[in-house]
Design a protein around this motif. Sequence first.
Motif, PDB file in Angstrom:
ATOM      1  N   THR A  53      18.464  21.768 -17.395  1.00 41.04           N
ATOM      2  CA  THR A  53      18.811  20.353 -17.314  1.00 41.04           C
ATOM      3  C   THR A  53      19.069  19.892 -15.886  1.00 41.04           C
ATOM      4  N   SER A  54      18.535  18.752 -15.545  1.00 38.69           N
ATOM      5  CA  SER A  54      18.912  18.070 -14.305  1.00 38.69           C
ATOM      6  C   SER A  54      19.985  17.049 -14.670  1.00 38.69           C
ATOM      7  N   GLY A  55      20.292  16.160 -13.757  1.00 36.78           N
ATOM      8  CA  GLY A  55      21.162  15.043 -14.094  1.00 36.78           C
ATOM      9  C   GLY A  55      22.622  15.206 -13.701  1.00 36.78           C
ATOM     10  N   ALA A  56      22.985  16.330 -13.025  1.00 37.12           N
ATOM     11  CA  ALA A  56      24.390  16.519 -12.670  1.00 37.12           C
ATOM     12  C   ALA A  56      24.853  15.445 -11.691  1.00 37.12           C
ATOM     13  N   ILE A  57      24.044  15.204 -10.690  1.00 42.60           N
ATOM     14  CA  ILE A  57      24.460  14.251  -9.650  1.00 42.60           C
ATOM     15  C   ILE A  57      24.527  12.841 -10.232  1.00 42.60           C
ATOM     16  N   ALA A  58      23.514  12.512 -11.057  1.00 43.63           N
ATOM     17  CA  ALA A  58      23.514  11.190 -11.710  1.00 43.63           C
ATOM     18  C   ALA A  58      24.754  11.049 -12.609  1.00 43.63           C
ATOM     19  N   ILE A 137      20.754  25.786 -18.202  1.00 39.55           N
ATOM     20  CA  ILE A 137      20.655  26.197 -16.797  1.00 39.55           C
ATOM     21  C   ILE A 137      20.567  24.977 -15.887  1.00 39.55           C
ATOM     22  N   ASN A 138      21.242  25.042 -14.764  1.00 39.19           N
ATOM     23  CA  ASN A 138      21.020  24.069 -13.685  1.00 39.19           C
ATOM     24  C   ASN A 138      21.243  24.812 -12.381  1.00 39.19           C
ATOM     25  N   GLU A 139      20.837  24.198 -11.297  1.00 37.50           N
ATOM     26  CA  GLU A 139      21.163  24.766  -9.988  1.00 37.50           C
ATOM     27  C   GLU A 139      22.659  24.570  -9.758  1.00 37.50           C
ATOM     28  N   ASN A 140      23.282  25.529  -9.083  1.00 35.51           N
ATOM     29  CA  ASN A 140      24.718  25.406  -8.809  1.00 35.51           C
ATOM     30  C   ASN A 140      24.929  24.465  -7.619  1.00 35.51           C
ATOM     31  N   ASP A 141      24.663  23.182  -7.860  1.00 35.98           N
ATOM     32  CA  ASP A 141      24.662  22.193  -6.777  1.00 35.98           C
ATOM     33  C   ASP A 141      26.027  22.009  -6.124  1.00 35.98           C
ATOM     34  N   ALA A 142      27.102  22.383  -6.836  1.00 38.29           N
ATOM     35  CA  ALA A 142      28.440  22.179  -6.268  1.00 38.29           C
ATOM     36  C   ALA A 142      28.698  23.110  -5.087  1.00 38.29           C
ATOM     37  N   GLY A 151      16.084  24.248  -4.996  1.00 38.39           N
ATOM     38  CA  GLY A 151      15.776  22.912  -4.479  1.00 38.39           C
ATOM     39  C   GLY A 151      15.396  21.900  -5.533  1.00 38.39           C
ATOM     40  N   ASP A 152      14.612  22.320  -6.513  1.00 37.85           N
ATOM     41  CA  ASP A 152      14.273  21.375  -7.571  1.00 37.85           C
ATOM     42  C   ASP A 152      14.236  22.128  -8.890  1.00 37.85           C
ATOM     43  N   ASN A 153      14.497  21.414  -9.954  1.00 36.73           N
ATOM     44  CA  ASN A 153      14.619  22.091 -11.245  1.00 36.73           C
ATOM     45  C   ASN A 153      13.274  22.443 -11.872  1.00 36.73           C
ATOM     46  N   ASP A 154      12.174  21.904 -11.330  1.00 38.88           N
ATOM     47  CA  ASP A 154      10.867  22.351 -11.809  1.00 38.88           C
ATOM     48  C   ASP A 154      10.703  23.829 -11.463  1.00 38.88           C
ATOM     49  N   GLY A 214      15.251  11.939  -9.750  1.00 39.32           N
ATOM     50  CA  GLY A 214      15.164  13.403  -9.625  1.00 39.32           C
ATOM     51  C   GLY A 214      14.664  13.836  -8.263  1.00 39.32           C
ATOM     52  N   THR A 215      14.709  15.156  -8.038  1.00 37.69           N
ATOM     53  CA  THR A 215      14.300  15.712  -6.758  1.00 37.69           C
ATOM     54  C   THR A 215      12.797  15.973  -6.743  1.00 37.69           C
ATOM     55  N   GLY A 216      12.266  16.424  -7.850  1.00 31.16           N
ATOM     56  CA  GLY A 216      10.873  16.869  -7.883  1.00 31.16           C
ATOM     57  C   GLY A 216       9.898  15.742  -8.096  1.00 31.16           C
TER      58      GLY A 216
HETATM   59  N1  GLU Z   1      20.059  20.034  -9.917  1.00 31.04           N
HETATM   60  C1  GLU Z   1      19.881  18.599  -9.790  1.00 31.04           C
HETATM   61  C2  GLU Z   1      20.871  17.849 -10.676  1.00 31.04           C
HETATM   62  O1  GLU Z   1      21.274  18.344 -11.693  1.00 31.04           O
HETATM   63  C3  GLU Z   1      18.504  18.169 -10.177  1.00 31.04           C
HETATM   64  C4  GLU Z   1      17.386  18.711  -9.346  1.00 31.04           C
HETATM   65  C5  GLU Z   1      16.061  18.063  -9.741  1.00 31.04           C
HETATM   66  O2  GLU Z   1      16.044  16.858 -10.038  1.00 31.04           O
HETATM   67  O3  GLU Z   1      15.052  18.747  -9.748  1.00 31.04           O
HETATM   68  O4  GLU Z   1      21.244  16.747 -10.381  1.00 31.04           O
END
Ligand code: GLU
Length: 372
Positions: A53-58, A137-142, A151-154, A214-216
Amino acid sequence: MNLSEIGYRRVVIKLGTSVLTSGSDRLDKAHMVELVRQMSSLMKAGVEVVLCTSGAIAAGREHLKFPTLQDTMANKQLLAAVGQSQLILAWSELFSLYGLHVGQLLLTRADLQDRERYLNARDSLNALLAQGIIPIINENDAVATAEIKVGDNDNLSARAALLCDASLLVLLTDQPGLFDADPRKNPDAKLISEVANIDDNLRKLAGGAVSGLGTGGMATKLEAADIARRAGVEVIIASGHHGNVIEKAVCKYDVGTHFFALKNPLESRKQWILAGPNTKGKLVLDEGAVNAVTLKGRSLLSKGIKGVVGIFQRGDTLAIVDSDGKMHAKGMVRYSSDDIKKIMGKHSDEFESILGHDYGDAVIHRNDMVVL
Ligand code: GLU
Protein backbone atom coordinates in the motif's frame (compact mmCIF):
# COMPACT_ATOMS: atom_id res chain seq x y z
CA MET A 1 -17.03 -13.98 -11.43
CA ASN A 2 -16.19 -17.63 -10.98
CA LEU A 3 -13.50 -17.81 -8.33
CA SER A 4 -13.02 -21.49 -9.01
CA GLU A 5 -11.23 -20.44 -12.20
CA ILE A 6 -8.44 -18.83 -10.25
CA GLY A 7 -5.09 -19.16 -11.93
CA TYR A 8 -2.80 -18.06 -9.11
CA ARG A 9 -1.83 -19.31 -5.68
CA ARG A 10 -0.18 -16.24 -4.14
CA VAL A 11 -0.60 -12.67 -5.40
CA VAL A 12 0.81 -9.27 -4.52
CA ILE A 13 -1.59 -6.37 -5.00
CA LYS A 14 -0.02 -2.90 -5.15
CA LEU A 15 -2.34 0.03 -4.60
CA GLY A 16 -1.05 3.44 -5.62
CA THR A 17 -1.93 6.65 -3.78
CA SER A 18 -4.08 7.73 -6.73
CA VAL A 19 -6.21 4.60 -6.26
CA LEU A 20 -6.59 5.05 -2.51
CA THR A 21 -7.50 8.72 -2.75
CA SER A 22 -9.49 8.40 -6.01
CA GLY A 23 -7.54 11.42 -7.20
CA SER A 24 -8.58 13.59 -4.23
CA ASP A 25 -6.38 14.70 -1.32
CA ARG A 26 -7.83 12.24 1.21
CA LEU A 27 -8.29 8.48 1.57
CA ASP A 28 -11.41 7.28 -0.21
CA LYS A 29 -12.59 4.76 2.41
CA ALA A 30 -15.63 3.79 0.34
CA HIS A 31 -13.33 2.69 -2.44
CA MET A 32 -10.89 1.06 -0.05
CA VAL A 33 -13.68 -1.11 1.35
CA GLU A 34 -14.57 -2.21 -2.17
CA LEU A 35 -10.94 -3.26 -2.76
CA VAL A 36 -10.91 -5.04 0.60
CA ARG A 37 -14.08 -6.92 -0.37
CA GLN A 38 -12.34 -8.24 -3.48
CA MET A 39 -9.12 -9.17 -1.67
CA SER A 40 -11.11 -10.89 1.07
CA SER A 41 -13.07 -12.97 -1.41
CA LEU A 42 -9.77 -14.13 -2.90
CA MET A 43 -8.47 -15.08 0.54
CA LYS A 44 -11.67 -17.02 1.18
CA ALA A 45 -11.21 -18.81 -2.15
CA GLY A 46 -7.74 -19.92 -1.07
CA VAL A 47 -5.57 -17.33 -2.83
CA GLU A 48 -2.92 -15.82 -0.54
CA VAL A 49 -2.91 -12.03 -0.82
CA VAL A 50 -0.05 -9.65 0.02
CA LEU A 51 -1.00 -5.98 -0.06
CA CYS A 52 1.57 -3.31 -0.90
CA THR A 53 0.00 0.00 0.00
CA SER A 54 1.01 3.56 -0.73
CA GLY A 55 -0.78 6.56 0.72
CA ALA A 56 1.05 7.07 4.05
CA ILE A 57 2.08 10.62 3.29
CA ALA A 58 -1.34 11.50 1.87
CA ALA A 59 -3.00 10.00 4.98
CA GLY A 60 -0.65 12.01 7.23
CA ARG A 61 -1.57 15.26 5.52
CA GLU A 62 -5.25 14.48 5.84
CA HIS A 63 -5.02 13.46 9.51
CA LEU A 64 -3.15 16.66 10.45
CA LYS A 65 -5.71 18.68 8.47
CA PHE A 66 -3.35 19.70 5.69
CA PRO A 67 -0.69 21.60 7.66
CA THR A 68 1.60 24.08 5.92
CA LEU A 69 5.01 22.44 6.16
CA GLN A 70 8.25 23.10 4.36
CA ASP A 71 9.09 20.51 1.75
CA THR A 72 11.93 18.87 3.72
CA MET A 73 12.85 15.22 4.22
CA ALA A 74 12.12 15.50 7.96
CA ASN A 75 8.62 16.82 7.27
CA LYS A 76 7.93 14.02 4.82
CA GLN A 77 9.08 11.58 7.49
CA LEU A 78 6.75 13.30 9.96
CA LEU A 79 3.79 12.97 7.59
CA ALA A 80 4.64 9.33 6.91
CA ALA A 81 4.97 8.55 10.63
CA VAL A 82 1.52 10.02 11.34
CA GLY A 83 -0.03 8.71 8.13
CA GLN A 84 1.29 5.15 8.21
CA SER A 85 -0.43 4.50 11.53
CA GLN A 86 -3.69 5.93 10.16
CA LEU A 87 -3.30 3.88 7.02
CA ILE A 88 -2.72 0.57 8.78
CA LEU A 89 -5.58 1.36 11.17
CA ALA A 90 -7.88 1.87 8.19
CA TRP A 91 -6.77 -1.38 6.52
CA SER A 92 -7.03 -3.28 9.77
CA GLU A 93 -10.60 -2.06 10.40
CA LEU A 94 -11.71 -2.70 6.84
CA PHE A 95 -10.31 -6.24 6.67
CA SER A 96 -11.82 -7.02 10.07
CA LEU A 97 -15.26 -6.46 8.48
CA TYR A 98 -14.47 -9.68 6.61
CA GLY A 99 -13.02 -11.44 9.65
CA LEU A 100 -9.42 -11.09 8.43
CA HIS A 101 -6.31 -9.98 10.29
CA VAL A 102 -3.48 -7.92 8.84
CA GLY A 103 0.21 -7.65 9.75
CA GLN A 104 2.40 -4.64 8.91
CA LEU A 105 5.85 -4.89 7.31
CA LEU A 106 7.71 -1.64 6.78
CA LEU A 107 10.78 -2.14 4.63
CA THR A 108 13.65 -0.09 3.28
CA ARG A 109 16.25 -0.94 0.69
CA ALA A 110 18.62 -1.98 3.48
CA ASP A 111 16.26 -4.86 4.33
CA LEU A 112 16.58 -6.15 0.79
CA GLN A 113 20.25 -5.31 0.24
CA ASP A 114 21.64 -7.69 2.80
CA ARG A 115 20.92 -11.31 1.88
CA GLU A 116 20.32 -12.34 5.50
CA ARG A 117 17.85 -9.52 6.18
CA TYR A 118 16.18 -10.35 2.89
CA LEU A 119 15.70 -13.94 4.01
CA ASN A 120 14.41 -12.73 7.42
CA ALA A 121 11.78 -10.56 5.73
CA ARG A 122 10.84 -13.57 3.63
CA ASP A 123 10.34 -15.72 6.74
CA SER A 124 8.11 -13.06 8.26
CA LEU A 125 5.95 -12.84 5.14
CA ASN A 126 5.60 -16.60 4.93
CA ALA A 127 4.73 -16.88 8.63
CA LEU A 128 1.90 -14.33 8.25
CA LEU A 129 0.54 -16.05 5.14
CA ALA A 130 0.69 -19.46 6.77
CA GLN A 131 -1.73 -18.15 9.42
CA GLY A 132 -4.09 -16.60 6.88
CA ILE A 133 -3.02 -13.08 7.87
CA ILE A 134 -2.68 -10.48 5.12
CA PRO A 135 0.80 -8.90 5.09
CA ILE A 136 0.58 -5.18 4.38
CA ILE A 137 3.82 -3.71 3.08
CA ASN A 138 4.99 -0.13 2.63
CA GLU A 139 8.35 1.57 2.56
CA ASN A 140 9.45 2.66 6.03
CA ASP A 141 9.14 6.31 5.03
CA ALA A 142 9.31 7.55 8.63
CA VAL A 143 12.99 6.63 8.88
CA ALA A 144 14.12 6.10 5.31
CA THR A 145 16.08 8.82 3.57
CA ALA A 146 16.61 9.02 -0.17
CA GLU A 147 19.84 6.98 -0.01
CA ILE A 148 18.34 3.97 1.70
CA LYS A 149 14.97 3.97 -0.04
CA VAL A 150 13.66 1.71 -2.71
CA GLY A 151 11.94 4.96 -3.64
CA ASP A 152 8.65 3.92 -5.14
CA ASN A 153 6.13 1.27 -4.27
CA ASP A 154 6.07 -0.19 -7.78
CA ASN A 155 9.64 -1.40 -7.31
CA LEU A 156 8.94 -2.27 -3.68
CA SER A 157 5.98 -4.45 -4.65
CA ALA A 158 8.05 -6.28 -7.28
CA ARG A 159 10.63 -7.06 -4.60
CA ALA A 160 7.84 -8.20 -2.31
CA ALA A 161 6.59 -10.51 -5.06
CA LEU A 162 10.07 -12.05 -5.31
CA LEU A 163 10.40 -12.24 -1.55
CA CYS A 164 7.24 -14.26 -1.11
CA ASP A 165 7.54 -16.18 -4.38
CA ALA A 166 4.20 -14.87 -5.68
CA SER A 167 2.85 -16.00 -9.02
CA LEU A 168 1.13 -12.69 -9.88
CA LEU A 169 1.79 -9.01 -9.20
CA VAL A 170 -1.12 -6.62 -9.81
CA LEU A 171 -0.14 -2.96 -10.03
CA LEU A 172 -3.26 -0.83 -9.66
CA THR A 173 -3.15 2.79 -10.68
CA ASP A 174 -5.28 5.58 -12.17
CA GLN A 175 -4.63 4.43 -15.76
CA PRO A 176 -6.27 1.42 -17.46
CA GLY A 177 -2.81 0.08 -18.35
CA LEU A 178 0.02 0.78 -20.77
CA PHE A 179 -0.91 2.50 -24.05
CA ASP A 180 0.83 2.45 -27.44
CA ALA A 181 0.90 6.29 -27.37
CA ASP A 182 0.25 8.96 -24.73
CA PRO A 183 -3.56 8.82 -24.31
CA ARG A 184 -3.63 12.42 -23.02
CA LYS A 185 -2.19 13.69 -26.30
CA ASN A 186 -3.32 11.09 -28.78
CA PRO A 187 -7.03 10.15 -28.93
CA ASP A 188 -6.17 7.06 -31.03
CA ALA A 189 -3.89 5.63 -28.34
CA LYS A 190 -4.71 1.96 -27.75
CA LEU A 191 -4.32 -0.08 -24.60
CA ILE A 192 -1.61 -2.73 -24.96
CA SER A 193 -3.26 -5.84 -23.57
CA GLU A 194 -0.31 -8.24 -23.65
CA VAL A 195 3.43 -7.76 -23.41
CA ALA A 196 5.80 -10.64 -24.12
CA ASN A 197 9.03 -8.66 -24.05
CA ILE A 198 10.07 -5.37 -22.44
CA ASP A 199 12.26 -3.46 -24.89
CA ASP A 200 13.55 0.11 -25.33
CA ASN A 201 10.52 1.02 -27.43
CA LEU A 202 8.17 0.10 -24.60
CA ARG A 203 10.35 1.94 -22.09
CA LYS A 204 10.08 5.05 -24.25
CA LEU A 205 6.29 4.71 -24.34
CA ALA A 206 6.17 4.46 -20.56
CA GLY A 207 8.68 7.28 -20.09
CA GLY A 208 6.59 10.34 -19.41
CA ALA A 209 3.46 9.15 -17.64
CA VAL A 210 3.17 10.08 -13.97
CA SER A 211 0.15 9.64 -11.75
CA GLY A 212 -1.40 11.98 -9.19
CA LEU A 213 0.09 12.20 -5.71
CA GLY A 214 2.16 9.01 -5.91
CA THR A 215 5.88 8.74 -6.50
CA GLY A 216 5.89 6.35 -9.44
CA GLY A 217 4.59 6.48 -12.98
CA MET A 218 4.48 4.07 -15.90
CA ALA A 219 8.29 4.01 -16.04
CA THR A 220 8.61 2.65 -12.50
CA LYS A 221 5.77 0.21 -13.22
CA LEU A 222 7.68 -1.10 -16.20
CA GLU A 223 10.85 -1.46 -14.10
CA ALA A 224 8.83 -3.38 -11.54
CA ALA A 225 7.22 -5.56 -14.21
CA ASP A 226 10.64 -6.38 -15.65
CA ILE A 227 12.07 -7.46 -12.30
CA ALA A 228 9.02 -9.56 -11.51
CA ARG A 229 8.73 -11.33 -14.86
CA ARG A 230 12.42 -12.29 -14.79
CA ALA A 231 11.69 -14.04 -11.53
CA GLY A 232 8.79 -15.92 -13.10
CA VAL A 233 6.03 -13.65 -11.76
CA GLU A 234 3.25 -12.53 -14.10
CA VAL A 235 2.30 -8.87 -13.90
CA ILE A 236 -0.88 -6.92 -14.62
CA ILE A 237 -1.07 -3.12 -14.69
CA ALA A 238 -4.67 -1.98 -14.50
CA SER A 239 -6.98 0.70 -13.20
CA GLY A 240 -7.81 0.46 -9.50
CA HIS A 241 -11.27 1.78 -10.28
CA HIS A 242 -12.18 -0.77 -12.93
CA GLY A 243 -15.10 -2.85 -11.55
CA ASN A 244 -13.95 -6.06 -9.80
CA VAL A 245 -10.45 -5.45 -11.13
CA ILE A 246 -8.64 -7.59 -8.54
CA GLU A 247 -10.93 -10.57 -9.01
CA LYS A 248 -10.74 -10.22 -12.79
CA ALA A 249 -6.94 -10.06 -12.76
CA VAL A 250 -6.64 -13.16 -10.62
CA CYS A 251 -9.24 -15.08 -12.66
CA LYS A 252 -7.35 -14.26 -15.89
CA TYR A 253 -10.09 -12.09 -17.37
CA ASP A 254 -8.94 -9.60 -19.94
CA VAL A 255 -8.10 -6.52 -17.89
CA GLY A 256 -5.31 -3.93 -18.14
CA THR A 257 -1.88 -4.78 -19.54
CA HIS A 258 -0.64 -8.29 -18.90
CA PHE A 259 3.11 -9.06 -18.82
CA PHE A 260 4.03 -12.69 -19.29
CA ALA A 261 6.62 -14.22 -16.99
CA LEU A 262 9.84 -15.51 -18.51
CA LYS A 263 9.72 -19.25 -19.19
CA ASN A 264 13.03 -19.93 -17.44
CA PRO A 265 12.97 -17.68 -14.41
CA LEU A 266 16.13 -16.83 -12.51
CA GLU A 267 16.99 -18.94 -9.52
CA SER A 268 16.45 -17.36 -6.08
CA ARG A 269 19.99 -16.06 -5.51
CA LYS A 270 20.07 -14.39 -8.93
CA GLN A 271 16.65 -12.88 -8.31
CA TRP A 272 18.12 -11.28 -5.22
CA ILE A 273 21.17 -9.98 -7.14
CA LEU A 274 18.77 -8.40 -9.64
CA ALA A 275 16.34 -6.90 -7.17
CA GLY A 276 18.24 -6.46 -3.90
CA PRO A 277 21.50 -4.54 -3.83
CA ASN A 278 22.23 -1.14 -5.35
CA THR A 279 25.13 -1.17 -7.77
CA LYS A 280 28.27 0.33 -6.24
CA GLY A 281 30.15 0.84 -9.48
CA LYS A 282 30.65 -0.27 -13.07
CA LEU A 283 32.98 -2.43 -15.08
CA VAL A 284 33.42 -1.37 -18.70
CA LEU A 285 34.03 -4.32 -21.04
CA ASP A 286 35.41 -4.66 -24.55
CA GLU A 287 33.13 -6.13 -27.19
CA GLY A 288 34.55 -9.65 -26.93
CA ALA A 289 33.94 -9.77 -23.20
CA VAL A 290 30.39 -8.40 -23.59
CA ASN A 291 29.66 -11.22 -26.05
CA ALA A 292 31.29 -13.86 -23.85
CA VAL A 293 29.17 -12.78 -20.88
CA THR A 294 25.85 -12.14 -22.63
CA LEU A 295 25.80 -14.67 -25.46
CA LYS A 296 27.99 -17.50 -24.20
CA GLY A 297 27.09 -17.35 -20.51
CA ARG A 298 30.76 -17.11 -19.44
CA SER A 299 32.19 -15.66 -16.24
CA LEU A 300 33.75 -12.22 -16.51
CA LEU A 301 37.53 -12.38 -16.74
CA SER A 302 39.98 -9.55 -16.14
CA LYS A 303 41.29 -9.67 -19.70
CA GLY A 304 38.16 -8.09 -21.21
CA ILE A 305 37.83 -5.24 -18.69
CA LYS A 306 38.64 -1.80 -20.12
CA GLY A 307 37.59 0.45 -17.28
CA VAL A 308 36.53 0.61 -13.63
CA VAL A 309 34.04 3.20 -12.37
CA GLY A 310 33.47 3.80 -8.65
CA ILE A 311 35.06 2.56 -5.45
CA PHE A 312 33.84 -0.84 -4.34
CA GLN A 313 34.81 -3.86 -2.26
CA ARG A 314 34.85 -7.58 -2.94
CA GLY A 315 31.22 -8.79 -2.67
CA ASP A 316 29.63 -5.54 -3.89
CA THR A 317 27.20 -5.57 -6.79
CA LEU A 318 28.20 -3.84 -10.02
CA ALA A 319 26.76 -2.92 -13.38
CA ILE A 320 28.52 -4.48 -16.36
CA VAL A 321 28.49 -2.03 -19.27
CA ASP A 322 29.90 -1.73 -22.78
CA SER A 323 32.00 1.18 -24.06
CA ASP A 324 28.80 3.13 -24.90
CA GLY A 325 27.67 2.82 -21.28
CA LYS A 326 24.85 0.38 -22.08
CA MET A 327 24.23 -2.00 -19.17
CA HIS A 328 24.31 -5.70 -20.08
CA ALA A 329 24.46 -7.47 -16.74
CA LYS A 330 24.56 -7.05 -12.99
CA GLY A 331 26.81 -9.12 -10.78
CA MET A 332 28.66 -9.58 -7.49
CA VAL A 333 32.34 -8.87 -7.85
CA ARG A 334 35.16 -10.98 -6.36
CA TYR A 335 37.84 -8.26 -6.40
CA SER A 336 37.82 -4.67 -5.10
CA SER A 337 38.04 -1.67 -7.43
CA ASP A 338 41.67 -1.13 -6.35
CA ASP A 339 42.52 -4.72 -7.26
CA ILE A 340 40.75 -4.60 -10.61
CA LYS A 341 42.57 -1.45 -11.64
CA LYS A 342 45.80 -3.43 -11.26
CA ILE A 343 44.69 -6.66 -12.94
CA MET A 344 42.45 -5.47 -15.76
CA GLY A 345 43.69 -6.60 -19.15
CA LYS A 346 45.98 -9.12 -17.45
CA HIS A 347 45.78 -12.92 -17.31
CA SER A 348 44.68 -14.58 -14.06
CA ASP A 349 48.07 -16.37 -13.76
CA GLU A 350 49.52 -13.00 -12.81
CA PHE A 351 47.01 -12.13 -10.02
CA GLU A 352 49.07 -13.58 -7.18
CA SER A 353 52.26 -11.76 -8.18
CA ILE A 354 50.48 -8.43 -8.82
CA LEU A 355 48.07 -8.43 -5.85
CA GLY A 356 49.65 -10.80 -3.37
CA HIS A 357 46.35 -12.70 -3.28
CA ASP A 358 44.16 -14.59 -5.71
CA TYR A 359 40.40 -15.09 -5.38
CA GLY A 360 40.13 -17.13 -8.58
CA ASP A 361 40.06 -16.53 -12.32
CA ALA A 362 36.65 -14.87 -12.48
CA VAL A 363 36.26 -11.21 -11.56
CA ILE A 364 32.53 -11.89 -11.60
CA HIS A 365 31.55 -15.55 -11.68
CA ARG A 366 28.65 -16.50 -13.95
CA ASN A 367 26.77 -17.87 -10.90
CA ASP A 368 26.90 -14.39 -9.37
CA MET A 369 25.74 -12.59 -12.51
CA VAL A 370 22.38 -11.73 -14.06
CA VAL A 371 22.44 -11.00 -17.78
CA LEU A 372 19.81 -8.40 -18.68
N1 GLU B 1 5.62 4.96 0.39
C1 GLU B 1 4.87 6.09 -0.13
C2 GLU B 1 3.65 6.38 0.75
O1 GLU B 1 3.12 5.49 1.35
C3 GLU B 1 4.39 5.85 -1.52
C4 GLU B 1 5.44 5.66 -2.56
C5 GLU B 1 4.82 5.60 -3.95
O2 GLU B 1 3.86 6.34 -4.22
O3 GLU B 1 5.29 4.82 -4.77
O4 GLU B 1 3.20 7.49 0.82
